[in-house]
Enzyme design. Structure first.
Site, PDB file in Angstrom:
ATOM      1  N   LYS A  22       0.842  -1.213   0.000  1.00 57.73           N
ATOM      2  CA  LYS A  22       0.000   0.000   0.000  1.00 57.73           C
ATOM      3  C   LYS A  22       0.874   1.260   0.000  1.00 57.73           C
ATOM      4  O   LYS A  22       0.646   2.184  -0.775  1.00 57.73           O
ATOM      5  CB  LYS A  22      -0.895   0.004   1.253  1.00 57.73           C
ATOM      6  CG  LYS A  22      -1.570   1.340   1.511  1.00 57.73           C
ATOM      7  CD  LYS A  22      -2.464   1.313   2.721  1.00 57.73           C
ATOM      8  CE  LYS A  22      -1.841   1.815   3.995  1.00 57.73           C
ATOM      9  NZ  LYS A  22      -1.610   3.269   4.069  1.00 57.73           N
ATOM     10  N   ASN A  23       1.871   1.272   0.858  1.00 61.09           N
ATOM     11  CA  ASN A  23       2.644   2.508   1.014  1.00 61.09           C
ATOM     12  C   ASN A  23       3.627   2.738  -0.129  1.00 61.09           C
ATOM     13  O   ASN A  23       4.222   3.810  -0.217  1.00 61.09           O
ATOM     14  CB  ASN A  23       3.370   2.515   2.370  1.00 61.09           C
ATOM     15  CG  ASN A  23       2.387   2.708   3.518  1.00 61.09           C
ATOM     16  OD1 ASN A  23       1.211   2.987   3.290  1.00 61.09           O
ATOM     17  ND2 ASN A  23       2.866   2.561   4.745  1.00 61.09           N
ATOM     18  N   CYS A 118      -5.682   8.227   9.049  1.00 62.14           N
ATOM     19  CA  CYS A 118      -5.867   7.659  10.380  1.00 62.14           C
ATOM     20  C   CYS A 118      -5.741   8.743  11.449  1.00 62.14           C
ATOM     21  O   CYS A 118      -4.911   9.647  11.337  1.00 62.14           O
ATOM     22  CB  CYS A 118      -4.795   6.617  10.636  1.00 62.14           C
ATOM     23  SG  CYS A 118      -5.070   5.089   9.779  1.00 62.14           S
ATOM     24  N   ARG A 123       0.087  15.023  12.664  1.00 56.89           N
ATOM     25  CA  ARG A 123       0.580  14.740  11.326  1.00 56.89           C
ATOM     26  C   ARG A 123       0.606  15.967  10.415  1.00 56.89           C
ATOM     27  O   ARG A 123      -0.098  16.026   9.402  1.00 56.89           O
ATOM     28  CB  ARG A 123      -0.235  13.610  10.693  1.00 56.89           C
ATOM     29  CG  ARG A 123      -0.236  12.365  11.536  1.00 56.89           C
ATOM     30  CD  ARG A 123      -0.955  11.225  10.889  1.00 56.89           C
ATOM     31  NE  ARG A 123      -0.130  10.511   9.932  1.00 56.89           N
ATOM     32  CZ  ARG A 123      -0.522   9.418   9.290  1.00 56.89           C
ATOM     33  NH1 ARG A 123      -1.715   8.943   9.481  1.00 56.89           N
ATOM     34  NH2 ARG A 123       0.266   8.804   8.444  1.00 56.89           N
ATOM     35  N   ASP A 310       3.903   1.061  12.260  1.00 56.01           N
ATOM     36  CA  ASP A 310       2.692   0.385  11.780  1.00 56.01           C
ATOM     37  C   ASP A 310       2.548  -1.037  12.341  1.00 56.01           C
ATOM     38  O   ASP A 310       1.480  -1.630  12.245  1.00 56.01           O
ATOM     39  CB  ASP A 310       2.680   0.332  10.243  1.00 56.01           C
ATOM     40  CG  ASP A 310       2.390   1.691   9.634  1.00 56.01           C
ATOM     41  OD1 ASP A 310       1.993   2.611  10.371  1.00 56.01           O
ATOM     42  OD2 ASP A 310       2.567   1.840   8.406  1.00 56.01           O
ATOM     43  N   ARG A 402      -8.983  -0.194   4.380  1.00 59.33           N
ATOM     44  CA  ARG A 402      -8.140   0.796   3.704  1.00 59.33           C
ATOM     45  C   ARG A 402      -6.798   0.178   3.338  1.00 59.33           C
ATOM     46  O   ARG A 402      -6.185   0.596   2.350  1.00 59.33           O
ATOM     47  CB  ARG A 402      -7.849   1.984   4.640  1.00 59.33           C
ATOM     48  CG  ARG A 402      -8.997   2.963   4.800  1.00 59.33           C
ATOM     49  CD  ARG A 402      -8.545   4.149   5.636  1.00 59.33           C
ATOM     50  NE  ARG A 402      -7.228   4.556   5.202  1.00 59.33           N
ATOM     51  CZ  ARG A 402      -6.308   5.138   5.959  1.00 59.33           C
ATOM     52  NH1 ARG A 402      -6.573   5.418   7.212  1.00 59.33           N
ATOM     53  NH2 ARG A 402      -5.125   5.460   5.477  1.00 59.33           N
TER      54      ARG A 402
END
Ligand code: UD1
Length: 423
Positions: A22-23, A118, A123, A310, A402
């Site tokens: 995903k990242n 999230c 952030r 994570d 997600r």
């Protein structure tokens, strides 16, 4: 609103194949905007965040062809693009900010709503903006509307940028923008995550000149034009770690396939410290939680190659089940302990002391109604449910969807009891 119902069916056994990262795929999708030519991305995971990025790219005028069964996405950004991403999409996913660098570098301006994602702390995006400014952009805020605008007259130019923190997103955004800038950009104290290396490899295939990705200094010689290419994304190291921990928490024996062992060294090290056996096999990593009595350890999250933030919550769920006290310290995000309230509803007994969480261990977890407060917190609750007595009901699984492709199906393939039900 969908939820998961999870029950303990004993140790997980068998094989599971990890999806594309995903990242990695999100910044690569954003970087396709740097070229007029079509770009094809392979091994794309079927995820909500990927859907959102597709919608964002379409909203700025790109064409997106998706073939999810084969994991292929083709993006064409040959049209005149809009410089603005719609706030409803931006607020759904923080990674949407990654379109800002490519749009700014290509057309000289980018207007973005301040991003969502999230709920794991403030952030900010100050480091992204600092980089754009050093490359010649002016930054303005429309505070009432919650927008930020970056603009430049003509091309961005090269510069020397020191990141006060090795932010993954800032490194990616600045690196992508610098690929089309006039002159050489040097970024210091950059993130070294494997996803940075994947993006650099992708940019270089488009004709960029990026060197040093994977170290703490990246040098980019800007070029005038980038061309189309085809790229396979790397396997998802966080999904890999999550299934490794699923094997451990259930005291199972699972072969995790399509992995890059070097990307999960901290998870291998910590599982081994706890008494798990992790072996490299030709097809992947075998994780055994059924060999020794498992004991606690201490974890501190750090930028790569440190222990990934994570993996903090999934690993904490595991530590509640082993013998002895463990300490978990979160240093990357300021508010990433929301899963603790939920794990405590299941009998974990975790206490927070400043930036650390004290996990007593030896918990007899029991099923409860819990809420997935963010993506990885949700995964942690599913793992806890696999080993709890009775049924665990996990609400708000949209967060999990997600970032995990076919999570329930993959767990079921290993013998887990997990059902997705619509409320
Ligand atoms: C990425 C990952 C996310 C992971 C995180 C850290 C994606 C799509 N997401 O998020 O899964 O948890 O890396 O490994 O790749 N910060 C600032 N100013 C900035 C930018 C960041 O202060 O301009 C701070 C953040 O508030 C946070 C820390 O830096 O405390 C790390 O954030 P960052 O590395 O940027 O994470 P993301 O790129 O958002």
């Amino acid at each position: 609103m969908a939820k998961f119902l999870v029950e303990n069916r004993g140790p997980l056994h068998g094989e599971v194949t990890i999806s594309g990262s995903k990242n990695s795929v999100l910044p690569i999708m954003a970087a396709t905007l740097l070229s007029d030519d079509e770009c094809t991305i392979l091994d794309v995971p079927a995820l909500r965040d990927v859907e959102v990025m597709c919608e964002i790219l379409e909203s700025v005028g790109a064409t997106v062809e998706k073939d999810y069964p084969s994991g292929k996405i083709t993006i064409g950004a040959g049209n005149k693009l809009k410089n603005e991403t719609p706030p409803d999409l931006v607020k759904r996913m923080r990674a949407s900010i990654l379109t800002m660098g490519p749009l700014l570098a290509r057309d000289g301006s980018a207007r973005a709503a301040l991003p969502g994602g999230c709920a794991i702390g403030a952030r900010p995006i100050d480091l992204h903006l600092k980089g754009f400014e050093i490359m010649g952009a002016t930054i303005d805020y429309e505070e009432k509307q919650g927008y930020v605008i970056a603009k430049t007259d003509g091309r961005l130019h090269g510069g020397r940028i020191y990141l006060d923190y090795p932010s993954v997103g800032a490194t990616e955004n600045i690196m992508s923008a610098a690929a089309l800038a006039d002159g050489t950009t040097i970024i210091e104290n950059v993130a070294q995550e494997p996803e940075i290396v994947d993006l650099a490899n992708y940019l270089n295939k488009m004709g960029a000149r990026v060197k040093g990705a994977g170290t703490d200094v990246i040098k980019i010689e800007g070029v005038e034009h980038l061309h189309g290419t085809t790229h396979h994304v790397i396997p998802d190291r966080i999904e890999t770690g999550t299934f490794m921990v699923a094997a451990a928490i259930t005291r199972g024996n699972v072969l995790v396939k399509n992995v890059v062992p070097d990307h999960v060294r901290p998870v291998i090290a910590k599982l081994t410290e706890c008494g798990c056996v992790v072996e490299e096999e030709p097809e992947g990593l075998r994780v055994r939680g059924d060999v020794n009595q498992l004991v606690g350890t201490d974890i501190k999250t750090l930028p790569y190659p440190g222990f990934p933030t994570d993996m903090q919550s999934p690993f904490m769920a595991f530590l509640t089940t082993v013998h002895g006290v463990s300490t978990v310290t979160e240093t990357v995000f300021e508010n990433r302990y929301m899963h603790i309230t939920e794990l405590n509803r299941m009998g974990a007994g975790i206490m927070i002391e400043g930036k650390s969480a004290i996990v007593p261990g030896d918990a007899k977890l029991h099923g409860a109604q819990v809420v997935s407060t963010d993506l990885r917190a949700g995964a942690a609750l599913v793992l806890a449910g696999l080993t709890a007595d009775g049924q665990t009901e996990i609400a708000e699984i949209r967060h999990i969807e997600r970032g995990y492709s076919e999570f329930a199906e993959k767990l079921k393939g290993l013998g887990a009891s997990i059902e997705r039900v619509e409320n």
